[in-house]
Motif scaffolding. Structure first.
Motif, PDB file in Angstrom:
ATOM      1  N   LEU A  99     -53.983  38.109 -53.440  1.00  0.00           N
ATOM      2  CA  LEU A  99     -53.085  39.263 -53.582  1.00  0.00           C
ATOM      3  C   LEU A  99     -53.064  40.107 -52.314  1.00  0.00           C
ATOM      4  O   LEU A  99     -52.032  40.677 -51.957  1.00  0.00           O
ATOM      5  N   SER A 100     -54.195  40.177 -51.662  1.00  0.00           N
ATOM      6  CA  SER A 100     -54.283  41.025 -50.474  1.00  0.00           C
ATOM      7  C   SER A 100     -53.558  40.439 -49.283  1.00  0.00           C
ATOM      8  O   SER A 100     -53.128  41.164 -48.398  1.00  0.00           O
ATOM      9  N   SER A 101     -53.455  39.117 -49.262  1.00  0.00           N
ATOM     10  CA  SER A 101     -52.977  38.500 -48.037  1.00  0.00           C
ATOM     11  C   SER A 101     -51.530  38.045 -48.129  1.00  0.00           C
ATOM     12  O   SER A 101     -51.049  37.329 -47.276  1.00  0.00           O
ATOM     13  N   THR A 102     -50.846  38.478 -49.180  1.00  0.00           N
ATOM     14  CA  THR A 102     -49.459  38.074 -49.275  1.00  0.00           C
ATOM     15  C   THR A 102     -48.535  39.270 -49.157  1.00  0.00           C
ATOM     16  O   THR A 102     -48.938  40.392 -49.444  1.00  0.00           O
ATOM     17  N   TRP A 153     -63.070  38.610 -44.938  1.00  0.00           N
ATOM     18  CA  TRP A 153     -62.614  39.595 -45.892  1.00  0.00           C
ATOM     19  C   TRP A 153     -63.711  39.981 -46.874  1.00  0.00           C
ATOM     20  O   TRP A 153     -64.405  39.144 -47.418  1.00  0.00           O
ATOM     21  N   ARG A 154     -63.866  41.258 -47.086  1.00  0.00           N
ATOM     22  CA  ARG A 154     -64.895  41.732 -48.024  1.00  0.00           C
ATOM     23  C   ARG A 154     -64.542  43.037 -48.710  1.00  0.00           C
ATOM     24  O   ARG A 154     -64.833  44.122 -48.198  1.00  0.00           O
ATOM     25  N   GLY A 155     -63.844  42.918 -49.813  1.00  0.00           N
ATOM     26  CA  GLY A 155     -63.716  44.048 -50.723  1.00  0.00           C
ATOM     27  C   GLY A 155     -63.126  45.364 -50.237  1.00  0.00           C
ATOM     28  O   GLY A 155     -63.674  46.417 -50.544  1.00  0.00           O
ATOM     29  N   GLY A 156     -62.024  45.308 -49.517  1.00  0.00           N
ATOM     30  CA  GLY A 156     -61.225  46.542 -49.379  1.00  0.00           C
ATOM     31  C   GLY A 156     -61.747  47.522 -48.365  1.00  0.00           C
ATOM     32  O   GLY A 156     -62.790  47.319 -47.748  1.00  0.00           O
ATOM     33  N   LYS A 157     -60.972  48.602 -48.251  1.00  0.00           N
ATOM     34  CA  LYS A 157     -61.232  49.553 -47.186  1.00  0.00           C
ATOM     35  C   LYS A 157     -62.272  50.582 -47.606  1.00  0.00           C
ATOM     36  O   LYS A 157     -61.949  51.565 -48.253  1.00  0.00           O
ATOM     37  N   GLY A 158     -63.488  50.368 -47.252  1.00  0.00           N
ATOM     38  CA  GLY A 158     -64.563  51.329 -47.520  1.00  0.00           C
ATOM     39  C   GLY A 158     -64.690  51.678 -48.988  1.00  0.00           C
ATOM     40  O   GLY A 158     -64.262  50.910 -49.848  1.00  0.00           O
ATOM     41  N   GLY A 159     -65.269  52.804 -49.266  1.00  0.00           N
ATOM     42  CA  GLY A 159     -65.439  53.259 -50.643  1.00  0.00           C
ATOM     43  C   GLY A 159     -66.165  52.202 -51.447  1.00  0.00           C
ATOM     44  O   GLY A 159     -66.878  51.381 -50.878  1.00  0.00           O
ATOM     45  N   PRO A 160     -65.990  52.232 -52.737  1.00  0.00           N
ATOM     46  CA  PRO A 160     -66.704  51.272 -53.570  1.00  0.00           C
ATOM     47  C   PRO A 160     -66.196  49.850 -53.338  1.00  0.00           C
ATOM     48  O   PRO A 160     -66.907  48.896 -53.598  1.00  0.00           O
ATOM     49  N   GLY A 161     -64.952  49.692 -52.852  1.00  0.00           N
ATOM     50  CA  GLY A 161     -64.424  48.349 -52.635  1.00  0.00           C
ATOM     51  C   GLY A 161     -64.134  47.661 -53.965  1.00  0.00           C
ATOM     52  O   GLY A 161     -64.396  48.213 -55.029  1.00  0.00           O
ATOM     53  N   TRP A 162     -63.594  46.467 -53.847  1.00  0.00           N
ATOM     54  CA  TRP A 162     -63.196  45.745 -55.059  1.00  0.00           C
ATOM     55  C   TRP A 162     -64.394  45.491 -55.956  1.00  0.00           C
ATOM     56  O   TRP A 162     -64.359  45.723 -57.151  1.00  0.00           O
ATOM     57  N   GLU A 163     -65.407  44.973 -55.350  1.00  0.00           N
ATOM     58  CA  GLU A 163     -66.607  44.658 -56.123  1.00  0.00           C
ATOM     59  C   GLU A 163     -67.090  45.896 -56.880  1.00  0.00           C
ATOM     60  O   GLU A 163     -67.394  45.836 -58.064  1.00  0.00           O
ATOM     61  N   GLY A 164     -67.123  47.006 -56.154  1.00  0.00           N
ATOM     62  CA  GLY A 164     -67.579  48.245 -56.777  1.00  0.00           C
ATOM     63  C   GLY A 164     -66.729  48.650 -57.955  1.00  0.00           C
ATOM     64  O   GLY A 164     -67.244  49.139 -58.968  1.00  0.00           O
ATOM     65  N   LEU A 198     -50.666  44.494 -55.405  1.00  0.00           N
ATOM     66  CA  LEU A 198     -51.711  45.504 -55.296  1.00  0.00           C
ATOM     67  C   LEU A 198     -51.101  46.895 -55.355  1.00  0.00           C
ATOM     68  O   LEU A 198     -50.040  47.130 -54.779  1.00  0.00           O
ATOM     69  N   ALA A 199     -51.760  47.792 -56.032  1.00  0.00           N
ATOM     70  CA  ALA A 199     -51.327  49.187 -56.015  1.00  0.00           C
ATOM     71  C   ALA A 199     -51.424  49.680 -54.576  1.00  0.00           C
ATOM     72  O   ALA A 199     -52.275  49.241 -53.812  1.00  0.00           O
ATOM     73  N   GLU A 200     -50.519  50.590 -54.227  1.00  0.00           N
ATOM     74  CA  GLU A 200     -50.411  50.893 -52.792  1.00  0.00           C
ATOM     75  C   GLU A 200     -51.694  51.397 -52.159  1.00  0.00           C
ATOM     76  O   GLU A 200     -51.967  51.132 -50.995  1.00  0.00           O
ATOM     77  N   GLU A 201     -52.538  52.085 -52.951  1.00  0.00           N
ATOM     78  CA  GLU A 201     -53.783  52.590 -52.381  1.00  0.00           C
ATOM     79  C   GLU A 201     -54.678  51.464 -51.902  1.00  0.00           C
ATOM     80  O   GLU A 201     -55.586  51.679 -51.105  1.00  0.00           O
ATOM     81  N   PHE A 202     -54.450  50.263 -52.430  1.00  0.00           N
ATOM     82  CA  PHE A 202     -55.358  49.166 -52.142  1.00  0.00           C
ATOM     83  C   PHE A 202     -54.700  48.091 -51.296  1.00  0.00           C
ATOM     84  O   PHE A 202     -55.268  47.050 -51.045  1.00  0.00           O
ATOM     85  N   SER A 203     -53.506  48.386 -50.892  1.00  0.00           N
ATOM     86  CA  SER A 203     -52.724  47.384 -50.195  1.00  0.00           C
ATOM     87  C   SER A 203     -52.572  47.748 -48.725  1.00  0.00           C
ATOM     88  O   SER A 203     -52.564  48.922 -48.368  1.00  0.00           O
ATOM     89  N   THR A 204     -52.459  46.734 -47.906  1.00  0.00           N
ATOM     90  CA  THR A 204     -52.153  46.996 -46.504  1.00  0.00           C
ATOM     91  C   THR A 204     -50.644  47.048 -46.329  1.00  0.00           C
ATOM     92  O   THR A 204     -50.138  47.376 -45.273  1.00  0.00           O
ATOM     93  N   LYS A 205     -49.960  46.681 -47.368  1.00  0.00           N
ATOM     94  CA  LYS A 205     -48.506  46.645 -47.320  1.00  0.00           C
ATOM     95  C   LYS A 205     -47.980  48.074 -47.364  1.00  0.00           C
ATOM     96  O   LYS A 205     -48.559  48.940 -48.006  1.00  0.00           O
ATOM     97  N   GLU A 206     -46.884  48.259 -46.698  1.00  0.00           N
ATOM     98  CA  GLU A 206     -46.298  49.583 -46.659  1.00  0.00           C
ATOM     99  C   GLU A 206     -45.889  50.016 -48.073  1.00  0.00           C
ATOM    100  O   GLU A 206     -45.429  49.199 -48.872  1.00  0.00           O
ATOM    101  N   HIS A 207     -46.062  51.267 -48.343  1.00  0.00           N
ATOM    102  CA  HIS A 207     -45.654  51.805 -49.637  1.00  0.00           C
ATOM    103  C   HIS A 207     -44.141  51.591 -49.796  1.00  0.00           C
ATOM    104  O   HIS A 207     -43.373  51.932 -48.929  1.00  0.00           O
ATOM    105  N   HIS A 208     -43.753  51.035 -50.901  1.00  0.00           N
ATOM    106  CA  HIS A 208     -42.350  50.662 -51.060  1.00  0.00           C
ATOM    107  C   HIS A 208     -41.963  50.645 -52.528  1.00  0.00           C
ATOM    108  O   HIS A 208     -42.804  50.779 -53.408  1.00  0.00           O
ATOM    109  N   HIS A 209     -40.675  50.474 -52.759  1.00  0.00           N
ATOM    110  CA  HIS A 209     -40.205  50.264 -54.118  1.00  0.00           C
ATOM    111  C   HIS A 209     -39.218  49.119 -54.134  1.00  0.00           C
ATOM    112  O   HIS A 209     -38.912  48.555 -53.096  1.00  0.00           O
TER     113      HIS A 209
END
Lengths: 158, 158
Positions: free
Chosen positions: B34-37, B3-14, B89-100
């Motif tokens: 947070l990402s893996s739960t 695992w390394r800092g999110g899907k492209g873009g600046p990533g978490w570190e950025g 995680l906010a949905e943009e940063f989550s692999t989880k389906e957008h939900h409420h």
DNA sequence: CTTATTGCAAATACTTTGCACCAGC
DNA sequence: GCTGGTGCAAAGTATTTGCAATAAG
């Protein structure tokens, strides 16, 4: 005190009695405070407002009454990110315009907005119906809340 | 640890560096949890998960990191009515389906629902645009939450 | 009269803070 | 080497609870 238990129907008193609770001075006064303010009040705010005319009513009672009201769905409880919870009459019971909140994460300012409410109401209806059918869930309250940076804080940011 | 800092873009570190913050092991690990739960975790839940592999990381750091993440809009903080805050995680940063969330006021159960999300997204877009124009408000996060009684509690009620 | 309601003081528990030390850059 | 990040212990604080007294029905 011309005020008496809401707009027709069972009224506040009726709601309490209907749920098997007693109708007391404290409860009446607390609801009156909630009814006559335009602000998002914390338990302590309410306590102070009540205290002016009814110094015998304690903070504990305010908390307990608010809990009941929230439970009955007559009052909504909000979290604006400062520690204390805020309370507002549910829109069905409020003279205040139906609205939602825009919370600034930096300065804590809360803007009540009323735009797009019709669309929201429609979406709510639809969602609520779908969810109650699918999950057997009886929805008592709904909230939408946006947060971010208000105009001022946004500007200073740079 | 692939695992390394999110899907492209600046990533978490950025994101951290971009805001002038340092990129540390604690922060990386906390975000990984947070990402893996799939669950709504409290600060303490996260602390425990982290603690297994990194016993040196303290609860305080978890709180401080979460605050930062919320501030940057990468994580959402929820209040489900038990005392502790929950983080996702906010949905943009989550692999989880957008939900409420659908919260039961009696037993505390939380149902993630994904129905009508498209309509919501559309409404959000529209609202957000309107509000940012009118109030100069930069919206970083949005939440919808319903509460009431879940199927079980509803039945027992009678 | 019976039971819910209330006020007070004390307890609870999540979250924040002060401070000395350590790590990132 | 500076400055921000961190752990620990201690503090803070909104909210809850135990209990005896009181009021509602």
């Amino acid at each position: 005190m011309p005020w008496r238990g809401g707009k027709g129907g069972p009224g506040w008193e009726g709601h309490f009695r209907g749920c098997g609770y007693r109708w007391t001075v404290s409860r009446e006064v607390i609801i009156e405070v909630l009814s006559s303010t335009r602000h998002h009040m914390s338990a302590e705010d309410i306590y102070h407002a009540v205290h002016k005319d009814y110094p015998a009513i304690g903070l504990t009672t305010v908390y307990r009454t608010l809990d009941l009201l929230v439970d009955m769905g007559l009052v909504l409880k909000f979290d604006f990110g400062d520690k204390r919870a805020r309370y507002e009459l549910a829109e069905e019971f409020s003279t205040k315009e139906h609205h939602h909140h825009l919370v600034c994460n930096r300065c804590g300012r809360v803007i009540d907005y009323t735009e797009f409410i019709d669309d929201e109401v429609e979406l709510f209806k639809k969602t609520e119906k779908g969810l109650s059918k699918k999950y057997g869930f009886q929805i008592k309250s709904r909230m939408i809340q946006f947060s971010g940076l208000c105009g001022n804080c946004n500007r200073e940011q740079k």
